[in-house]
Structures are given as C-alpha cells and as structure tokens.
Design a protein around this motif. Structure first.
Motif, PDB file in Angstrom:
ATOM      1  N   LYS B  49       0.842  -1.192   0.000  1.00 12.67           N
ATOM      2  CA  LYS B  49       0.000   0.000   0.000  1.00 12.67           C
ATOM      3  C   LYS B  49       0.876   1.241   0.000  1.00 12.67           C
ATOM      4  O   LYS B  49       1.997   1.222   0.499  1.00 12.67           O
ATOM      5  CB  LYS B  49      -0.910  -0.011   1.226  1.00 12.67           C
ATOM      6  N   TRP B  50       0.341   2.285  -0.546  1.00 13.38           N
ATOM      7  CA  TRP B  50       0.973   3.588  -0.436  1.00 13.38           C
ATOM      8  C   TRP B  50       0.443   4.277   0.803  1.00 13.38           C
ATOM      9  O   TRP B  50      -0.772   4.318   1.033  1.00 13.38           O
ATOM     10  CB  TRP B  50       0.638   4.460  -1.646  1.00 13.38           C
ATOM     11  N   LEU B  51       1.363   4.827   1.588  1.00 15.57           N
ATOM     12  CA  LEU B  51       0.987   5.703   2.696  1.00 15.57           C
ATOM     13  C   LEU B  51       1.354   7.101   2.214  1.00 15.57           C
ATOM     14  O   LEU B  51       2.526   7.475   2.185  1.00 15.57           O
ATOM     15  CB  LEU B  51       1.763   5.312   3.959  1.00 15.57           C
ATOM     16  N   GLN B  52       0.369   7.824   1.765  1.00 11.10           N
ATOM     17  CA  GLN B  52       0.590   9.110   1.102  1.00 11.10           C
ATOM     18  C   GLN B  52       0.267  10.250   2.058  1.00 11.10           C
ATOM     19  O   GLN B  52      -0.802  10.265   2.680  1.00 11.10           O
ATOM     20  CB  GLN B  52      -0.312   9.191  -0.141  1.00 11.10           C
ATOM     21  N   VAL B  62       5.931   3.167   0.601  1.00 11.12           N
ATOM     22  CA  VAL B  62       5.330   1.863   0.323  1.00 11.12           C
ATOM     23  C   VAL B  62       5.389   1.063   1.620  1.00 11.12           C
ATOM     24  O   VAL B  62       6.451   0.938   2.229  1.00 11.12           O
ATOM     25  CB  VAL B  62       6.087   1.115  -0.788  1.00 11.12           C
ATOM     26  N   ILE B  63       4.238   0.566   2.054  1.00  9.15           N
ATOM     27  CA  ILE B  63       4.208  -0.207   3.300  1.00  9.15           C
ATOM     28  C   ILE B  63       3.541  -1.557   3.056  1.00  9.15           C
ATOM     29  O   ILE B  63       2.834  -1.742   2.063  1.00  9.15           O
ATOM     30  CB  ILE B  63       3.456   0.535   4.438  1.00  9.15           C
ATOM     31  N   CYS B  64       3.797  -2.479   3.948  1.00 13.51           N
ATOM     32  CA  CYS B  64       3.050  -3.740   3.946  1.00 13.51           C
ATOM     33  C   CYS B  64       3.007  -4.253   5.378  1.00 13.51           C
ATOM     34  O   CYS B  64       3.690  -3.723   6.257  1.00 13.51           O
ATOM     35  CB  CYS B  64       3.665  -4.770   3.002  1.00 13.51           C
ATOM     36  N   GLN B  65       2.166  -5.260   5.600  1.00 17.43           N
ATOM     37  CA  GLN B  65       2.065  -5.822   6.941  1.00 17.43           C
ATOM     38  C   GLN B  65       3.406  -6.410   7.361  1.00 17.43           C
ATOM     39  O   GLN B  65       4.042  -7.135   6.594  1.00 17.43           O
ATOM     40  CB  GLN B  65       1.020  -6.927   6.959  1.00 17.43           C
ATOM     41  N   ALA B  66       3.794  -6.123   8.589  1.00 18.62           N
ATOM     42  CA  ALA B  66       5.117  -6.536   9.053  1.00 18.62           C
ATOM     43  C   ALA B  66       5.262  -8.054   9.096  1.00 18.62           C
ATOM     44  O   ALA B  66       6.307  -8.588   8.757  1.00 18.62           O
ATOM     45  CB  ALA B  66       5.382  -5.948  10.436  1.00 18.62           C
ATOM     46  N   VAL B  95       0.075  -3.418  12.144  1.00 22.96           N
ATOM     47  CA  VAL B  95       1.519  -3.237  12.296  1.00 22.96           C
ATOM     48  C   VAL B  95       2.149  -3.397  10.910  1.00 22.96           C
ATOM     49  O   VAL B  95       2.126  -4.475  10.332  1.00 22.96           O
ATOM     50  CB  VAL B  95       2.102  -4.271  13.288  1.00 22.96           C
ATOM     51  N   CYS B  96       2.669  -2.288  10.402  1.00 20.27           N
ATOM     52  CA  CYS B  96       3.226  -2.293   9.044  1.00 20.27           C
ATOM     53  C   CYS B  96       4.678  -1.848   9.073  1.00 20.27           C
ATOM     54  O   CYS B  96       5.135  -1.261  10.050  1.00 20.27           O
ATOM     55  CB  CYS B  96       2.435  -1.340   8.147  1.00 20.27           C
ATOM     56  N   VAL B  97       5.382  -2.135   7.995  1.00 21.99           N
ATOM     57  CA  VAL B  97       6.756  -1.643   7.859  1.00 21.99           C
ATOM     58  C   VAL B  97       6.900  -0.914   6.527  1.00 21.99           C
ATOM     59  O   VAL B  97       6.183  -1.183   5.571  1.00 21.99           O
ATOM     60  CB  VAL B  97       7.801  -2.781   7.956  1.00 21.99           C
ATOM     61  N   ILE B  98       7.829   0.018   6.523  1.00 15.29           N
ATOM     62  CA  ILE B  98       8.113   0.784   5.306  1.00 15.29           C
ATOM     63  C   ILE B  98       9.148   0.021   4.486  1.00 15.29           C
ATOM     64  O   ILE B  98      10.134  -0.485   5.028  1.00 15.29           O
ATOM     65  CB  ILE B  98       8.653   2.188   5.664  1.00 15.29           C
TER      66      ILE B  98
END
Lengths: 85, 152
Positions: B49-52, B62-66, B95-98
């Motif tokens: 996903k984009w965290l804009q 760009v993030i996704c689930q950790a 909980v996501c990571v970049i």
C-alpha cells in the motif's frame, strides 16, 4: 551543553522524575541506567537516526509507482513465505 | 459525504473522503509536520500500500504488513503510544513496515526498527522506535541473514 563528571554508581537527576545512573564503566563503554516515567521516550540516538535516514530514503524513491517491481516482490514473497491464515 | 482533495506527486490530485484520512499526531520520523495520511493499494492483491501524506505531495511510502516480512513480528506499545492511538483492543492495531524498493526488487529492504502502527478504529497512526537488537532498519526481504523470508 552541560558537562558533568560522574563516577560509577553516581546519578544525575533531570527534572523531578528522570534519573541517569552510571552503572558500569569498562574501557570506552559506559553503561547507563535510566529511570524515567513511561511517557518519556528513551532511544539510542543511532537507532532514531537510522530510522530517519531510511524514512528519507524510502520517501525519495520511486518517482512513479512501479507496479512491475511491486508485483515481482509480491511474487517473491509468496514463494518465500506463504502468508499464514 | 465530506471530502478533501489531496495533491500528490505520483498520482496527481486525488479525492479522499474525510473518514479515509489517518491522523499521525507526531508525524513520522524525519517528517514531523506530515500529520495526515491516506492509504491506498499499490497492487491489485492489496499486499503493498501507499501511505501518502495529505500535507506534502511528494511524501509517500510503500508499506506492507510486518508479519508478511517477518512471521511473528511483534511490537510492545507503551502507555503513551496506546493513548495516542486510542487503542483499546490489540486486534485493532495494524503493524506495518516501510519498504525500500530499488531497481532490482530482489534488493528490497524493510525498516523493521521503525514500524508504522495504525488503529483502524480511531484512524490514528504513529511510527514507533524499537530497541530490539535483532531487527534492522534495512532488513533484506530476500536472502536475509536469519533466513527469514528466504527462498533458498
């Protein structure tokens, strides 16, 4: 910057509720014990700086959304570690 | 339905319903003034996903689930973080990571030391600073040192 000399087992107070105690000194390493309210964030500065550096690098990348690269990563991730239900 | 227009460098102007915005009261590290974000899918499967940022057109991660990167990835939230997120149930926290994605996707890395935590109920988020020495700010997604998410 305020510079204070402290020996082992001596403490510095910051305000009313933050205490820094010199726990041990070995060579060029000082072990510091920190007592602070839970609301106070305590970090190693280099970790904070590493996260900041990565954030800046991550924010500066991919001028355009490259779905090909992301799709490639998704495929590689699925191969490597199938998401657990 | 109330909404806002968000200018972005990558996607042009996008319309975001107010209820889709996520508040980051403390911003993210290095970008403290960026306090409102929106999330949308990068890929059809919704993994990335984009965290804009709503405040800075050029700021997007760009993030996704950790736990997709490191199965069993866990964080411990202090009172301060739980209060900021308005978190009542642990299940509400995403909980996501970049991710850092260079030209060759096999070189991609994830920042495991600074996860993004969001409460889906209150639509509030923050970036945490972990002290876990096992985690790296530049964890390779593939061929990682611990064999996590490693294809070999």
């Amino acid at each position: 910057m305020l510079v204070l000399s402290r020996r082992k087992d001596e403490t510095i107070m910051i305000g009313d509720d933050i205490e820094l105690t010199i726990v041990d000194i070995k060579g060029d390493t000082v072990r510091v014990g920190i007592n602070a309210p839970r609301a106070v964030a305590v970090h190693r500065k280099e970790i904070y700086e590493a996260i900041k550096r990565e954030n800046i690098a991550a924010a500066g990348q991919m001028a355009l959304p490259d779905k090909g690269a992301l799709g490639g990563i998704a495929a590689l991730l699925k191969q490597a570690a199938p998401p657990r239900k | 339905m109330l909404g806002m227009k968000v200018c972005t460098s990558r996607f042009g102007e996008i319309d975001i319903p107010d209820e889709k915005a996520i508040s980051f009261p403390d911003g993210v590290i290095g970008f403290r003034e960026a306090t409102r974000f929106v999330i949308f899918d990068c890929t059809e499967d919704g993994i990335f996903k984009w965290l804009q940022s709503c405040d800075r057109p050029e700021l997007a991660f760009v993030i996704c689930q950790a736990n997709l990167i490191v199965p069993g990835y866990q964080v411990i939230l202090g009172e301060k973080e739980r209060a900021l997120l308005g978190l009542e149930k642990a299940d509400d926290a995403a909980v996501c990571v970049i991710l850092m994605i260079p030209g060759d996707p096999k070189e991609a890395t994830a920042n495991l030391l600074g996860p993004i935590i969001m409460n889906s109920e209150t639509r509030t988020g923050l970036q945490l600073v972990l002290v876990n020495p096992d985690y790296s700010a530049r964890h390779p997604l593939f061929g990682g040192q611990k064999g996590q998410a490693c294809s070999s």
